[in-house]
Motif scaffolding. Structure first.
Motif, PDB file in Angstrom:
ATOM      1  N   MET A 206       1.540  12.184  -9.584  1.00 22.77           N
ATOM      2  CA  MET A 206       0.794  13.445  -9.541  1.00 22.77           C
ATOM      3  C   MET A 206       1.748  14.644  -9.452  1.00 22.77           C
ATOM      4  N   ALA A 207       2.836  14.496  -8.704  1.00 23.34           N
ATOM      5  CA  ALA A 207       3.814  15.580  -8.604  1.00 23.34           C
ATOM      6  C   ALA A 207       4.447  15.868  -9.968  1.00 23.34           C
ATOM      7  N   VAL A 208       4.763  14.827 -10.715  1.00 20.07           N
ATOM      8  CA  VAL A 208       5.319  15.007 -12.054  1.00 20.07           C
ATOM      9  C   VAL A 208       4.296  15.680 -12.961  1.00 20.07           C
ATOM     10  N   ALA A 209       3.055  15.222 -12.894  1.00 19.74           N
ATOM     11  CA  ALA A 209       2.005  15.801 -13.749  1.00 19.74           C
ATOM     12  C   ALA A 209       1.774  17.273 -13.412  1.00 19.74           C
TER      13      ALA A 209
ATOM     14  N   THR B  87       0.827  -1.205   0.000  1.00 23.74           N
ATOM     15  CA  THR B  87       0.000   0.000   0.000  1.00 23.74           C
ATOM     16  C   THR B  87       0.859   1.252   0.000  1.00 23.74           C
ATOM     17  N   LEU B  88       1.924   1.245   0.791  1.00 24.90           N
ATOM     18  CA  LEU B  88       2.837   2.389   0.841  1.00 24.90           C
ATOM     19  C   LEU B  88       3.493   2.635  -0.517  1.00 24.90           C
TER      20      LEU B  88
ATOM     21  N   LEU C 148       1.677   6.792  -6.800  1.00 20.75           N
ATOM     22  CA  LEU C 148       0.622   7.711  -7.255  1.00 20.75           C
ATOM     23  C   LEU C 148       0.944   9.152  -6.906  1.00 20.75           C
ATOM     24  N   ALA C 149       1.469   9.378  -5.691  1.00 19.00           N
ATOM     25  CA  ALA C 149       1.812  10.737  -5.276  1.00 19.00           C
ATOM     26  C   ALA C 149       2.924  11.314  -6.152  1.00 19.00           C
TER      27      ALA C 149
END
Length: 76
Positions: free
Chosen positions: A55-58, A44-45, A51-52
């Protein structure tokens, strides 16, 4: 690499390098984390961290990923 067209070979190599170079470090960290917090929590980690970071790259490169002047991205 054989099936990628010439204009995509650099991109394919970049993705391959990103995946393969991070693998040994990620596996070593995962082994220690599994001992500390368990398999499910480690999975999970890793998923949440992936995912985090995605999102930071996006968010960081959103102008390059979604150019406003492109017809499909026109704001009405």
């Amino acid at each position: 690499m054989r099936t990628a067209s010439e204009r995509f070979r650099g991109r394919v190599m970049g993705v391959r390098m990103m995946v393969i170079y991070g693998l040994p470090i990620g596996l070593l960290a995962a082994g220690s984390l599994i001992d500390l917090i368990g398999y499910s929590a480690t999975g999970t980690l890793y998923a949440a961290l992936g995912l985090a970071l995605m999102m930071a790259v996006a968010l960081h490169w959103r102008e390059d990923l979604w150019p406003v002047h492109a017809p499909a991205n026109a704001r009405t």
